[in-house]
Scaffold this motif. Sequence first.
Motif, PDB file in Angstrom:
ATOM      1  N   ALA A 135      13.672  60.776 -19.037  1.00 37.28           N
ATOM      2  CA  ALA A 135      13.396  59.137 -18.246  1.00 37.28           C
ATOM      3  C   ALA A 135      13.949  58.355 -17.073  1.00 37.28           C
ATOM      4  O   ALA A 135      13.482  58.557 -16.152  1.00 37.28           O
ATOM      5  CB  ALA A 135      14.070  58.160 -19.883  1.00 37.28           C
ATOM      6  N   LEU A 136      15.256  59.564 -16.917  1.00 35.44           N
ATOM      7  CA  LEU A 136      16.019  58.798 -15.742  1.00 35.44           C
ATOM      8  C   LEU A 136      15.324  59.995 -14.625  1.00 35.44           C
ATOM      9  O   LEU A 136      14.797  59.746 -13.606  1.00 35.44           O
ATOM     10  CB  LEU A 136      17.230  59.391 -16.133  1.00 35.44           C
ATOM     11  CG  LEU A 136      18.179  57.993 -16.818  1.00 35.44           C
ATOM     12  CD1 LEU A 136      19.792  58.681 -16.847  1.00 35.44           C
ATOM     13  CD2 LEU A 136      18.433  56.406 -15.849  1.00 35.44           C
ATOM     14  N   VAL A 137      15.517  60.877 -15.144  1.00 38.48           N
ATOM     15  CA  VAL A 137      14.287  61.967 -14.123  1.00 38.48           C
ATOM     16  C   VAL A 137      13.196  61.621 -13.818  1.00 38.48           C
ATOM     17  O   VAL A 137      12.889  61.541 -12.699  1.00 38.48           O
ATOM     18  CB  VAL A 137      14.360  63.176 -14.625  1.00 38.48           C
ATOM     19  CG1 VAL A 137      13.842  64.294 -14.152  1.00 38.48           C
ATOM     20  CG2 VAL A 137      15.915  64.159 -15.050  1.00 38.48           C
ATOM     21  N   ALA A 138      12.603  61.167 -14.914  1.00 33.70           N
ATOM     22  CA  ALA A 138      10.752  60.967 -14.493  1.00 33.70           C
ATOM     23  C   ALA A 138      10.942  59.072 -13.289  1.00 33.70           C
ATOM     24  O   ALA A 138       9.973  59.429 -12.856  1.00 33.70           O
ATOM     25  CB  ALA A 138      10.124  60.302 -15.508  1.00 33.70           C
ATOM     26  N   VAL A 139      11.956  58.327 -13.421  1.00 32.65           N
ATOM     27  CA  VAL A 139      12.346  57.613 -12.361  1.00 32.65           C
ATOM     28  C   VAL A 139      12.738  58.132 -11.315  1.00 32.65           C
ATOM     29  O   VAL A 139      11.730  57.208 -10.707  1.00 32.65           O
ATOM     30  CB  VAL A 139      12.894  56.788 -13.334  1.00 32.65           C
ATOM     31  CG1 VAL A 139      13.810  55.483 -11.857  1.00 32.65           C
ATOM     32  CG2 VAL A 139      12.569  55.967 -14.617  1.00 32.65           C
ATOM     33  N   ALA A 172       9.529  65.652  -5.030  1.00 34.94           N
ATOM     34  CA  ALA A 172       9.166  64.351  -6.619  1.00 34.94           C
ATOM     35  C   ALA A 172       8.823  66.179  -7.190  1.00 34.94           C
ATOM     36  O   ALA A 172       9.494  66.331  -8.326  1.00 34.94           O
ATOM     37  CB  ALA A 172       8.627  63.734  -6.474  1.00 34.94           C
ATOM     38  N   GLY A 173       8.050  66.542  -7.074  1.00 34.84           N
ATOM     39  CA  GLY A 173       7.102  67.201  -7.888  1.00 34.84           C
ATOM     40  C   GLY A 173       8.321  68.449  -8.012  1.00 34.84           C
ATOM     41  O   GLY A 173       8.550  68.761  -9.268  1.00 34.84           O
ATOM     42  N   ALA A 186       8.899  69.444 -12.084  1.00 36.63           N
ATOM     43  CA  ALA A 186       8.952  70.887 -12.251  1.00 36.63           C
ATOM     44  C   ALA A 186      10.044  71.665 -12.547  1.00 36.63           C
ATOM     45  O   ALA A 186      10.307  72.737 -13.752  1.00 36.63           O
ATOM     46  CB  ALA A 186       8.666  72.064 -11.256  1.00 36.63           C
ATOM     47  N   THR A 187      11.742  71.494 -12.144  1.00 36.00           N
ATOM     48  CA  THR A 187      12.895  72.119 -12.478  1.00 36.00           C
ATOM     49  C   THR A 187      13.512  71.553 -13.991  1.00 36.00           C
ATOM     50  O   THR A 187      14.060  71.925 -14.573  1.00 36.00           O
ATOM     51  CB  THR A 187      13.960  71.966 -11.575  1.00 36.00           C
ATOM     52  OG1 THR A 187      13.713  71.883  -9.989  1.00 36.00           O
ATOM     53  CG2 THR A 187      15.852  72.099 -11.888  1.00 36.00           C
ATOM     54  N   SER A 188      13.214  69.820 -13.958  1.00 34.97           N
ATOM     55  CA  SER A 188      13.311  70.054 -15.981  1.00 34.97           C
ATOM     56  C   SER A 188      12.202  69.802 -16.587  1.00 34.97           C
ATOM     57  O   SER A 188      13.002  70.951 -17.269  1.00 34.97           O
ATOM     58  CB  SER A 188      13.512  68.335 -14.851  1.00 34.97           C
ATOM     59  OG  SER A 188      13.720  67.210 -16.564  1.00 34.97           O
ATOM     60  N   LEU A 189      11.188  70.449 -15.655  1.00 35.02           N
ATOM     61  CA  LEU A 189      10.406  71.124 -16.708  1.00 35.02           C
ATOM     62  C   LEU A 189      10.313  72.387 -17.604  1.00 35.02           C
ATOM     63  O   LEU A 189      10.922  73.063 -18.568  1.00 35.02           O
ATOM     64  CB  LEU A 189       8.507  70.821 -16.396  1.00 35.02           C
ATOM     65  CG  LEU A 189       8.352  71.295 -17.129  1.00 35.02           C
ATOM     66  CD1 LEU A 189       7.645  71.153 -18.683  1.00 35.02           C
ATOM     67  CD2 LEU A 189       6.564  71.193 -17.118  1.00 35.02           C
ATOM     68  N   PHE A 190      10.587  73.536 -16.237  1.00 35.61           N
ATOM     69  CA  PHE A 190      11.114  74.708 -16.952  1.00 35.61           C
ATOM     70  C   PHE A 190      12.595  74.879 -17.381  1.00 35.61           C
ATOM     71  O   PHE A 190      12.167  75.895 -18.380  1.00 35.61           O
ATOM     72  CB  PHE A 190      10.926  74.957 -14.627  1.00 35.61           C
ATOM     73  CG  PHE A 190      11.721  76.116 -15.382  1.00 35.61           C
ATOM     74  CD1 PHE A 190      10.750  77.545 -15.607  1.00 35.61           C
ATOM     75  CD2 PHE A 190      12.940  77.361 -14.995  1.00 35.61           C
ATOM     76  CE1 PHE A 190      11.115  78.997 -15.757  1.00 35.61           C
ATOM     77  CE2 PHE A 190      12.775  78.243 -15.019  1.00 35.61           C
ATOM     78  CZ  PHE A 190      11.926  79.321 -15.724  1.00 35.61           C
ATOM     79  N   SER A 191      13.322  74.068 -17.441  1.00 37.47           N
ATOM     80  CA  SER A 191      14.591  74.467 -17.818  1.00 37.47           C
ATOM     81  C   SER A 191      14.600  74.010 -19.473  1.00 37.47           C
ATOM     82  O   SER A 191      14.628  74.537 -19.961  1.00 37.47           O
ATOM     83  CB  SER A 191      15.489  73.603 -17.188  1.00 37.47           C
ATOM     84  OG  SER A 191      15.310  72.058 -17.490  1.00 37.47           O
ATOM     85  N   THR A 192      13.718  72.999 -19.843  1.00 34.71           N
ATOM     86  CA  THR A 192      13.342  72.448 -21.513  1.00 34.71           C
ATOM     87  C   THR A 192      12.218  73.366 -21.686  1.00 34.71           C
ATOM     88  O   THR A 192      12.733  74.014 -22.875  1.00 34.71           O
ATOM     89  CB  THR A 192      12.636  70.809 -20.908  1.00 34.71           C
ATOM     90  OG1 THR A 192      12.805  70.037 -20.212  1.00 34.71           O
ATOM     91  CG2 THR A 192      11.751  70.793 -21.936  1.00 34.71           C
ATOM     92  N   LEU A 193      11.852  74.257 -21.194  1.00 32.44           N
ATOM     93  CA  LEU A 193      11.066  75.181 -21.704  1.00 32.44           C
ATOM     94  C   LEU A 193      11.722  76.527 -21.857  1.00 32.44           C
ATOM     95  O   LEU A 193      11.254  76.951 -22.892  1.00 32.44           O
ATOM     96  CB  LEU A 193       9.834  76.039 -20.190  1.00 32.44           C
ATOM     97  CG  LEU A 193       8.280  74.522 -20.354  1.00 32.44           C
ATOM     98  CD1 LEU A 193       7.664  75.044 -19.487  1.00 32.44           C
ATOM     99  CD2 LEU A 193       7.472  74.807 -21.502  1.00 32.44           C
ATOM    100  N   VAL A 194      12.866  76.730 -20.718  1.00 29.90           N
ATOM    101  CA  VAL A 194      13.429  77.767 -21.188  1.00 29.90           C
ATOM    102  C   VAL A 194      14.451  77.228 -21.798  1.00 29.90           C
ATOM    103  O   VAL A 194      14.357  78.074 -23.188  1.00 29.90           O
ATOM    104  CB  VAL A 194      14.572  78.281 -20.022  1.00 29.90           C
ATOM    105  CG1 VAL A 194      15.491  78.799 -20.150  1.00 29.90           C
ATOM    106  CG2 VAL A 194      13.560  78.686 -18.334  1.00 29.90           C
TER     107      VAL A 194
END
Length: 235
Positions: free
Chosen positions: A83-87, A101-102, A106-114
Amino acid sequence: MHTPLPHHSDHSPATATAFRTGVVSASLSAVLLILVAVRWSPLMSLDRTVTEALHRRAVTEPGLVHANRVMTDWVWDPWTMRALVAVVVIALWWRGFRLLAGWVAATSLFSTLVQQGLKSAMGRERPEWPDPVDSANYAAFPSGHVMTAVVSCGLFLWLLRLFGAGPRLWWGACAVAGVSVAGVGFTRIYLGVHWLTDVLGGVLLGVAAVAFSVVGYAAWAARRTSGAVGLPRSG
């Protein structure tokens, strides 16, 4: 009106340091993953020793258990960090730094997928106790709480450097990030839901993800904005 991208050279000392950090962290995380996968006896013994010692303390300290559960379930919870990253992503987008911003998103999303991919592939069981003080879902390795905290805090620190944060703000943010990562790592072991190596794996993978993201952005931004003036630069 489009705002220019923050920029630093892909040949800068900071970028070179990030690259070396990424290589070392990725290499160590690969070695750790292999050792965990083959259940290397000395490492498994260390896991049991540390986790059992902390669990024995936890069952006698209900007040501290409650405090640690509040911190891990609310303050350092992965969804809080995301949520903080989204803000931050929304703020960057609003200010016109839309490609940056993208990149952060993308980095946050990619790390979650990994993280989730490795959990599924490893399928490591969490510690089991006759007298548990907490519970958790999904496989154990790597710690999702820890990896998310490292990636989120690492991205925040990178952005502060990128936009030229002053020394007080920078070192204050470093202190908060350090306490957050160490704190969430401790709570996951103390509450008996992770092994020590799960936490270490989350740290190493998180550092590698942020480091390579920094390097990738520097190389990409340098090509797009070389020759631009008046841009924030990282030191």
